[in-house]
Design a protein around this motif. Structure first.
Motif, PDB file in Angstrom:
ATOM      1  N   ALA A 130      -5.920 -42.485  27.362  1.00 34.41           N
ATOM      2  CA  ALA A 130      -5.206 -43.696  26.966  1.00 34.41           C
ATOM      3  C   ALA A 130      -5.831 -44.324  25.727  1.00 34.41           C
ATOM      4  CB  ALA A 130      -5.183 -44.694  28.122  1.00 34.41           C
ATOM      5  N   VAL A 131      -7.165 -44.371  25.686  1.00 34.61           N
ATOM      6  CA  VAL A 131      -7.842 -44.948  24.517  1.00 34.61           C
ATOM      7  C   VAL A 131      -7.588 -44.090  23.285  1.00 34.61           C
ATOM      8  CG1 VAL A 131     -10.099 -45.449  23.502  1.00 34.61           C
ATOM      9  CG2 VAL A 131      -9.595 -46.171  25.850  1.00 34.61           C
ATOM     10  N   ARG A 132      -7.696 -42.773  23.435  1.00 35.13           N
ATOM     11  CA  ARG A 132      -7.424 -41.899  22.302  1.00 35.13           C
ATOM     12  C   ARG A 132      -5.979 -42.072  21.808  1.00 35.13           C
ATOM     13  NH1 ARG A 132     -12.100 -41.816  21.461  1.00 35.13           N
ATOM     14  NH2 ARG A 132     -13.555 -40.120  21.947  1.00 35.13           N
ATOM     15  N   THR A 133      -5.057 -42.264  22.728  1.00 36.30           N
ATOM     16  CA  THR A 133      -3.660 -42.493  22.351  1.00 36.30           C
ATOM     17  C   THR A 133      -3.515 -43.809  21.595  1.00 36.30           C
ATOM     18  OG1 THR A 133      -2.922 -41.265  24.311  1.00 36.30           O
ATOM     19  CG2 THR A 133      -1.300 -42.684  23.226  1.00 36.30           C
ATOM     20  N   ALA A 134      -4.167 -44.857  22.102  1.00 40.21           N
ATOM     21  CA  ALA A 134      -4.105 -46.163  21.438  1.00 40.21           C
ATOM     22  C   ALA A 134      -4.713 -46.115  20.048  1.00 40.21           C
ATOM     23  CB  ALA A 134      -4.812 -47.216  22.290  1.00 40.21           C
ATOM     24  N   GLN A 135      -5.657 -45.194  19.832  1.00 39.79           N
ATOM     25  CA  GLN A 135      -6.268 -45.020  18.507  1.00 39.79           C
ATOM     26  C   GLN A 135      -5.351 -44.259  17.554  1.00 39.79           C
ATOM     27  OE1 GLN A 135     -10.101 -43.283  20.260  1.00 39.79           O
ATOM     28  NE2 GLN A 135     -10.860 -44.263  18.387  1.00 39.79           N
ATOM     29  N   SER A 136      -4.411 -43.519  18.097  1.00 34.18           N
ATOM     30  CA  SER A 136      -3.592 -42.610  17.299  1.00 34.18           C
ATOM     31  C   SER A 136      -2.555 -43.380  16.485  1.00 34.18           C
ATOM     32  CB  SER A 136      -2.890 -41.606  18.207  1.00 34.18           C
ATOM     33  OG  SER A 136      -1.953 -40.841  17.490  1.00 34.18           O
ATOM     34  N   GLU A 137      -2.458 -43.032  15.211  1.00 29.56           N
ATOM     35  CA  GLU A 137      -1.455 -43.657  14.341  1.00 29.56           C
ATOM     36  C   GLU A 137      -0.050 -43.351  14.842  1.00 29.56           C
ATOM     37  OE1 GLU A 137       0.047 -46.003  11.385  1.00 29.56           O
ATOM     38  OE2 GLU A 137      -2.066 -45.764  11.987  1.00 29.56           O
ATOM     39  N   GLY A 138       0.128 -42.202  15.480  1.00 24.73           N
ATOM     40  CA  GLY A 138       1.444 -41.827  15.990  1.00 24.73           C
ATOM     41  C   GLY A 138       1.942 -42.693  17.120  1.00 24.73           C
ATOM     42  N   ALA A 139       1.067 -43.510  17.710  1.00 27.57           N
ATOM     43  CA  ALA A 139       1.469 -44.376  18.815  1.00 27.57           C
ATOM     44  C   ALA A 139       2.034 -45.704  18.336  1.00 27.57           C
ATOM     45  CB  ALA A 139       0.275 -44.635  19.741  1.00 27.57           C
ATOM     46  N   ARG A 140       1.832 -46.038  17.083  1.00 27.74           N
ATOM     47  CA  ARG A 140       2.272 -47.333  16.571  1.00 27.74           C
ATOM     48  C   ARG A 140       3.798 -47.442  16.567  1.00 27.74           C
ATOM     49  NH1 ARG A 140      -1.273 -50.693  14.640  1.00 27.74           N
ATOM     50  NH2 ARG A 140       0.373 -51.890  13.593  1.00 27.74           N
ATOM     51  N   GLY A 141       4.279 -48.610  16.968  1.00 29.73           N
ATOM     52  CA  GLY A 141       5.706 -48.894  16.922  1.00 29.73           C
ATOM     53  C   GLY A 141       6.532 -48.174  17.957  1.00 29.73           C
ATOM     54  N   ARG A 142       5.898 -47.578  18.966  1.00 32.00           N
ATOM     55  CA  ARG A 142       6.640 -46.852  19.995  1.00 32.00           C
ATOM     56  C   ARG A 142       6.880 -47.686  21.256  1.00 32.00           C
ATOM     57  NH1 ARG A 142       6.997 -40.980  19.840  1.00 32.00           N
ATOM     58  NH2 ARG A 142       5.949 -40.105  18.022  1.00 32.00           N
ATOM     59  N   GLY A 143       6.440 -48.948  21.253  1.00 30.62           N
ATOM     60  CA  GLY A 143       6.563 -49.735  22.471  1.00 30.62           C
ATOM     61  C   GLY A 143       5.516 -49.321  23.480  1.00 30.62           C
ATOM     62  N   ALA A 144       5.829 -49.458  24.761  1.00 31.90           N
ATOM     63  CA  ALA A 144       4.865 -49.138  25.817  1.00 31.90           C
ATOM     64  C   ALA A 144       4.879 -47.646  26.129  1.00 31.90           C
ATOM     65  CB  ALA A 144       5.167 -49.935  27.077  1.00 31.90           C
ATOM     66  N   LEU A 145       3.680 -47.099  26.290  1.00 32.48           N
ATOM     67  CA  LEU A 145       3.495 -45.694  26.625  1.00 32.48           C
ATOM     68  C   LEU A 145       2.710 -45.588  27.924  1.00 32.48           C
ATOM     69  CD1 LEU A 145       2.368 -44.541  23.061  1.00 32.48           C
ATOM     70  CD2 LEU A 145       4.642 -44.216  24.067  1.00 32.48           C
ATOM     71  N   VAL A 146       2.755 -44.412  28.545  1.00 34.91           N
ATOM     72  CA  VAL A 146       1.976 -44.128  29.752  1.00 34.91           C
ATOM     73  C   VAL A 146       1.210 -42.837  29.522  1.00 34.91           C
ATOM     74  CG1 VAL A 146       2.057 -43.547  32.207  1.00 34.91           C
ATOM     75  CG2 VAL A 146       3.572 -45.328  31.290  1.00 34.91           C
ATOM     76  N   ALA A 147      -0.119 -42.894  29.661  1.00 32.81           N
ATOM     77  CA  ALA A 147      -0.978 -41.723  29.485  1.00 32.81           C
ATOM     78  C   ALA A 147      -1.540 -41.317  30.832  1.00 32.81           C
ATOM     79  CB  ALA A 147      -2.108 -42.031  28.499  1.00 32.81           C
ATOM     80  N   PHE A 148      -1.303 -40.084  31.203  1.00 36.96           N
ATOM     81  CA  PHE A 148      -1.763 -39.596  32.507  1.00 36.96           C
ATOM     82  C   PHE A 148      -1.901 -38.077  32.453  1.00 36.96           C
ATOM     83  CE2 PHE A 148      -2.334 -40.211  37.023  1.00 36.96           C
ATOM     84  CZ  PHE A 148      -2.528 -41.586  37.152  1.00 36.96           C
ATOM     85  N   ASN A 149      -3.021 -37.579  32.932  1.00 35.21           N
ATOM     86  CA  ASN A 149      -3.245 -36.142  33.051  1.00 35.21           C
ATOM     87  C   ASN A 149      -3.032 -35.433  31.711  1.00 35.21           C
ATOM     88  OD1 ASN A 149      -4.093 -34.091  34.849  1.00 35.21           O
ATOM     89  ND2 ASN A 149      -2.006 -33.324  35.046  1.00 35.21           N
ATOM     90  N   ASP A 150      -3.579 -36.035  30.637  1.00 30.40           N
ATOM     91  CA  ASP A 150      -3.547 -35.467  29.290  1.00 30.40           C
ATOM     92  C   ASP A 150      -2.155 -35.423  28.672  1.00 30.40           C
ATOM     93  OD1 ASP A 150      -6.271 -35.126  29.252  1.00 30.40           O
ATOM     94  OD2 ASP A 150      -6.212 -33.014  29.834  1.00 30.40           O
TER      95      ASP A 150
END
Length: 319
Positions: A130-150
């Motif tokens: 989840a932290v790595r996803t939040a760091q990712s530029e690709g996550a910006r502007g996508r609204g809410a995401l769910v990170a689970f099991n990679d």
């Protein structure tokens, strides 16, 4: 880079108590401390929003969480937001935020299926993803995401598919948006962002009834007009109900109680003009049902958000 971890409780924050049962006790700092692999260039801030089983989470708390996320979005120092929660209603909380948050800062929900007292707890790995996803530029502007099991999912598509298995969060029809390979988040799917709604907290209500339609269902399971603010039906197949349900649903429609329909199937949408027997999708349209493309639990969230945001028509439409 600064990531804020908001802890709300759940299995990921649970420890074994004296009775041998798991209950939420760990703070956000405890959760972060349990995760190896964070580098010195990353600043992690924590906030303890709540510490409850997710089944206790209310729609008012979902709104307060969304407001808190919006506050962090307005902070130029914050680059990403992670929310840890129990998995029981995680998809509903994430979708509530998805429908009410209009910021660009990445927001990633995660949790765990095994608490830290069990063998191979999955919380630390999920939090790292989840932290790595939040760091990712690709996550910006996508609204809410769910990170689970990679895997990283859109909040509007993901659902909990297994009561106990670690690989429980899936997006049945469209699949995940990205995966974590070692320290890299690999984005493979683009999706349109969910339109957000301004919510009046005074208009929030949990008096929205969600009903799964079943074979030969008794009409007594449909509430009376004075017992609900809206009704969401997960109809069979492409939008079909037993004919004996028509009369109580007509009473709701005549009382201007919003009716929302979706399918109880894990994939697909409601039909609009395939069948015309009594109780078919034509009946749903005659009753004035709004159509949702989400599962029952998220269609209920949509309806709650709509009622608090100016009307169900602000989030859903009729065919």
């Amino acid at each position: 880079m600064t990531i804020v971890v908001i802890s709300t409780g759940g299995t990921i924050a649970s420890t074994e108590d004296a009775g041998g049962d798991a209950s939420p006790e760990l703070t956000g700092e405890d959760l972060v401390a349990s995760v190896p692999g964070f580098d010195d260039q990353l600043s992690l801030r924590t906030e303890d929003f709540s510490n409850v089983p997710s089944a206790h989470f209310t729609v008012e708390q979902m709104h307060e969480l969304s407001q808190l996320i919006a506050e962090y979005d307005s902070d130029d120092v914050v680059d990403g937001i992670v929310v840890t929660q129990g998995t029981d209603v995680l998809e509903e909380s994430a979708y509530f935020v998805d429908r009410s948050y209009d910021g660009e800062t990445p927001v990633v929900f995660t949790g765990a299926m095994r608490n830290p007292s069990l063998a191979s707890p999955d919380g630390p790995a999920n939090l790292l993803t989840a932290v790595r996803t939040a760091q990712s530029e690709g996550a910006r502007g996508r609204g809410a995401l769910v990170a689970f099991n990679d895997r990283i999912h859109a909040a509007k598509y993901v659902t909990k598919t297994n009561s106990m298995n670690l690989d429980t969060f899936r997006s049945p029809e469209f699949g995940p948006l990205a995966t974590r390979d070692e320290e890299t988040i690999r984005w493979s799917v683009a999706t349109e962002r969910t339109e957000s709604v301004d919510i009046d907290p005074a208009a929030l209500t949990n008096e929205v009834v969600g009903i799964t339609v079943t074979a030969d269902m008794h009409p007594s399971q449909i509430p009376a007009p004075d017992e609900c603010a809206a009704v969401v039906l997960a109809a069979t197949g492409a939008g079909h109900i037993p004919p004996k349900l028509i009369e109580p649903l007509e009473a709701l429609a005549e009382a201007d109680i919003p009716l929302v329909a979706t399918t109880r199937c894990p994939e697909g949408r409601l039909a609009t003009d395939t069948y015309d027997f009594p109780g078919s999708e034509v009946t749903l349209q005659r009753l004035g049902c709004y159509y949702s493309e989400r599962n029952l639990q998220k269609a209920r969230v949509e309806t709650i958000v709509g009622l608090a945001g100016g009307g169900v028509g602000s989030v859903l439409s009729r065919p």
